[in-house]
Design a protein around this motif. Structure first.
Motif, short mmCIF file in Angstrom:
data_model
loop_
_atom_site.label_atom_id
_atom_site.label_comp_id
_atom_site.label_asym_id
_atom_site.label_seq_id
_atom_site.Cartn_x
_atom_site.Cartn_y
_atom_site.Cartn_z
N TYR A 125 0.84 -1.20 0.00
CA TYR A 125 0.00 0.00 0.00
C TYR A 125 0.87 1.25 0.00
O TYR A 125 0.62 2.21 -0.74
CB TYR A 125 -0.91 0.01 1.23
N SER A 126 1.93 1.25 0.81
CA SER A 126 2.82 2.40 0.90
C SER A 126 3.51 2.67 -0.43
O SER A 126 3.64 3.83 -0.85
CB SER A 126 3.87 2.17 1.99
N LEU A 127 3.94 1.61 -1.10
CA LEU A 127 4.59 1.77 -2.40
C LEU A 127 3.63 2.28 -3.46
O LEU A 127 3.97 3.14 -4.28
CB LEU A 127 5.21 0.44 -2.84
N ARG A 128 2.41 1.75 -3.45
CA ARG A 128 1.41 2.22 -4.42
C ARG A 128 1.11 3.70 -4.21
O ARG A 128 0.99 4.46 -5.18
CB ARG A 128 0.13 1.39 -4.31
N ILE A 149 3.97 10.10 -7.62
CA ILE A 149 4.94 10.38 -8.68
C ILE A 149 4.25 10.46 -10.04
O ILE A 149 4.54 11.34 -10.85
CB ILE A 149 6.04 9.31 -8.69
N GLU A 150 3.32 9.57 -10.29
CA GLU A 150 2.58 9.58 -11.56
C GLU A 150 1.75 10.85 -11.69
O GLU A 150 1.68 11.45 -12.77
CB GLU A 150 1.68 8.35 -11.64
N ARG A 151 1.18 11.28 -10.59
CA ARG A 151 0.29 12.46 -10.61
C ARG A 151 1.07 13.74 -10.89
O ARG A 151 0.59 14.64 -11.59
CB ARG A 151 -0.42 12.58 -9.25
N TYR A 152 2.28 13.85 -10.37
CA TYR A 152 3.01 15.11 -10.45
C TYR A 152 4.26 15.05 -11.34
O TYR A 152 5.07 15.98 -11.33
CB TYR A 152 3.43 15.56 -9.05
N LYS A 153 4.41 13.99 -12.13
CA LYS A 153 5.65 13.81 -12.88
C LYS A 153 5.89 14.91 -13.92
O LYS A 153 7.04 15.15 -14.32
CB LYS A 153 5.68 12.44 -13.56
N LYS A 154 4.85 15.60 -14.35
CA LYS A 154 5.01 16.66 -15.35
C LYS A 154 5.04 18.05 -14.72
O LYS A 154 5.14 19.04 -15.43
CB LYS A 154 3.89 16.59 -16.38
N SER A 155 4.96 18.12 -13.41
CA SER A 155 4.92 19.41 -12.73
C SER A 155 6.25 20.16 -12.89
O SER A 155 7.33 19.55 -12.85
CB SER A 155 4.63 19.21 -11.24
N LYS A 156 6.16 21.47 -13.05
CA LYS A 156 7.35 22.30 -13.15
C LYS A 156 7.57 23.11 -11.88
O LYS A 156 8.54 23.88 -11.78
CB LYS A 156 7.22 23.23 -14.36
N ASP A 157 6.68 22.96 -10.89
CA ASP A 157 6.82 23.64 -9.62
C ASP A 157 8.07 23.12 -8.89
O ASP A 157 8.28 21.91 -8.78
CB ASP A 157 5.58 23.40 -8.75
N ILE A 158 8.92 24.04 -8.43
CA ILE A 158 10.20 23.66 -7.83
C ILE A 158 10.00 22.77 -6.60
O ILE A 158 10.66 21.73 -6.45
CB ILE A 158 11.02 24.92 -7.45
N MET A 184 9.48 15.08 -5.50
CA MET A 184 9.63 13.91 -6.36
C MET A 184 11.04 13.31 -6.22
O MET A 184 11.21 12.10 -6.17
CB MET A 184 9.38 14.31 -7.81
N ILE A 185 12.04 14.17 -6.16
CA ILE A 185 13.42 13.70 -5.98
C ILE A 185 13.54 12.93 -4.68
O ILE A 185 14.10 11.83 -4.63
CB ILE A 185 14.40 14.89 -6.00
N CYS A 186 13.00 13.52 -3.62
CA CYS A 186 13.06 12.90 -2.30
C CYS A 186 12.33 11.55 -2.28
O CYS A 186 12.86 10.55 -1.78
CB CYS A 186 12.45 13.85 -1.27
N LEU A 187 11.14 11.52 -2.86
CA LEU A 187 10.33 10.31 -2.83
C LEU A 187 10.94 9.21 -3.70
O LEU A 187 10.93 8.03 -3.32
CB LEU A 187 8.90 10.62 -3.29
N ARG A 188 11.46 9.57 -4.85
CA ARG A 188 12.11 8.57 -5.72
C ARG A 188 13.30 7.93 -5.00
O ARG A 188 13.55 6.73 -5.13
CB ARG A 188 12.56 9.21 -7.03
N TYR A 189 14.03 8.76 -4.27
CA TYR A 189 15.18 8.22 -3.55
C TYR A 189 14.73 7.26 -2.45
O TYR A 189 15.34 6.20 -2.25
CB TYR A 189 16.01 9.35 -2.96
N MET A 190 13.65 7.61 -1.75
CA MET A 190 13.14 6.71 -0.71
C MET A 190 12.65 5.39 -1.32
O MET A 190 12.86 4.31 -0.73
CB MET A 190 12.01 7.40 0.08
N LEU A 191 12.00 5.47 -2.48
CA LEU A 191 11.56 4.25 -3.16
C LEU A 191 12.75 3.40 -3.59
O LEU A 191 12.75 2.18 -3.42
CB LEU A 191 10.72 4.62 -4.39
N PHE A 192 13.75 4.06 -4.16
CA PHE A 192 14.95 3.34 -4.59
C PHE A 192 15.62 2.66 -3.39
O PHE A 192 16.02 1.49 -3.47
CB PHE A 192 15.92 4.32 -5.25
N TYR A 193 15.73 3.37 -2.29
CA TYR A 193 16.37 2.84 -1.09
C TYR A 193 15.58 1.64 -0.55
O TYR A 193 16.16 0.63 -0.15
CB TYR A 193 16.43 3.95 -0.03
#
Length: 385
Positions: free
Chosen positions: A240-243, A249-258, A264-273
């Motif tokens: 559930y946590s991974l989903r 990430i899917e919802r905001y992958k096209k966002s240009k807001d800093i 997204m960077i933070c969350l991708r790293y947590m997923l990778f870890y």
């Protein structure tokens, strides 16, 4: 009967490089760590046998895989066959760098850390009296970083004294030369720089001595894990946590807001870890902040990171566990309790102080002034009343 306290030695060597641009002609497509494992008391006999092989096939030179070219498959087969009567086992880690470009490969230190964890969990778990012997050539970044990694683990005593981790020169260590040759042979079936059509023939010779060849990235489906690897793995909470993280990430992958991109960077790293390093360990807050800073070139204060990155993702439905050790994707119910306990330790005293102030003002004004009697505090009143 095998003595569980016998002394085991692993002779380690690496094939390939950690270069990121795998399109370059001389950059390896794989990074391979190979350990030749054997009982310490069998080393003298093994070295005598290896010296005979070296003299026969390499004369005055070292035994090196790179010395036997692809146009000499029969020579490699003869050398491998002659090694098979020596009593050793093979453990290897193979990182396919071509599969890491889109996600994990940019986390250069992390895939090294994954290697370290595999060696640490597999070899030290199997052999509590393990001694590691590694080549001492100056650019051995893997071994140097491996030392730092294992020093952080929970071992009694001094793990890295002379009796447990030593450097040696491949010119004098015949078994490091064997690690080089076996690692190079494994690479023949994988790495673009040395690929050989005879690789299946080579593997057929060594396969009976192979304990494991660990491939990375693994080929598990997104939500498939090995619960036996962790004592308290709750697949329902983990999945559930991974989903939830992936949906964010899917919802905001096209966002240009800093700020959103930093999340997204933070969350991708947590997923990778979670998936590839240590799903049961927390990532220190500073490590996450440094990851965001490195990829976005945006430096932020600790409080801003907590309020604008972590808190905002939680507000948006991402489950993030936290403790004094840092943050992580929850793996089990205890991770959630860590978050609740930490929140309780902060929230409960604050609410208690607000309640005390409210009671004092009510007492002083004979119930005429209720400091929570504002619409903005409706939710707070519900918690207190």
């Amino acid at each position: 009967m095998i003595d569980p306290h016998r002394k085991i030695v692993a002779f380690i060597d690496e094939f390939g490089d950690s270069g990121l641009d795998i399109k370059k002609a001389n950059t390896s497509s794989h990074f391979i760590v190979t350990a030749i494992i054997m009982d310490e008391d069998k080393i003298p006999d093994a070295e005598r046998r290896i010296e005979e092989i070296r003299t026969k096939y390499f004369q005055t030179a070292e035994i090196k895989s790179s010395s036997v070219k692809n146009k000499q498959p029969d020579r490699r087969i003869k050398i491998l066959t002659s090694m098979m009567d020596i009593d050793f086992a093979i453990f290897s880690i193979v990182i396919d760098k071509s599969k890491l470009v889109s996600e994990g490969f940019k986390y250069h230190n992390s895939f090294f850390k994954f290697c370290h964890r595999l060696v640490h969990t597999e070899l030290y778990k199997a052999y509590p009296n393990l001694k590691i012997v590694a080549d001492n050539h100056g650019d051995n970044k893997y071994i140097l970083s491996f030392i730092k990694y294992v020093q952080k683990q929970q071992f009694g005593g001094d793990l890295f004294n002379q009796s447990s981790f030593i450097f040696d020169d491949s010119k004098s260590s015949k078994l490091i030369q064997i690690a080089d040759f076996i690692g190079g042979t494994i690479a023949k079936g994988r790495d673009k720089t040395v690929l050989s059509p005879d690789a299946p023939r080579f593997y057929d010779i060594i396969k009976n001595k192979v304990i494991a060849i660990k491939e990375w990235p693994n080929n598990y489906p997104s939500y498939t894990y090995e619960p036996q690897s962790y004592n308290e793995f709750d697949s329902v909470i983990a999945e559930y946590s991974l989903r939830a993280a992936e949906k964010y990430i899917e919802r905001y992958k096209k966002s240009k807001d800093i700020d959103t991109r930093n999340r997204m960077i933070c969350l991708r790293y947590m997923l990778f870890y979670f998936r590839n390093i240590e799903p049961d360990k927390y990532i220190p807050t500073k490590e996450l902040m440094n990851r965001v800073k490195m990829e976005s070139q945006n430096k932020m204060a600790m409080q801003k990171f907590r309020s604008d990155i972590i808190a905002k993702m939680r507000d948006d439905g991402v489950l993030i566990a936290s403790s004094s050790k840092g943050y992580k994707i929850p793996m089990n119910v205890n991770d959630i309790y860590d978050f609740v306990n930490r929140s309780n330790n902060v929230v409960a005293p604050l609410i208690s102080r607000v309640l005390s102030a409210r009671q004092q003002i009510l007492l002083a004004t004979q119930n005429h002034v209720d400091i929570l009697d504002q619409q903005e505090y409706a939710n707070l009143r519900k918690l207190i009343n």
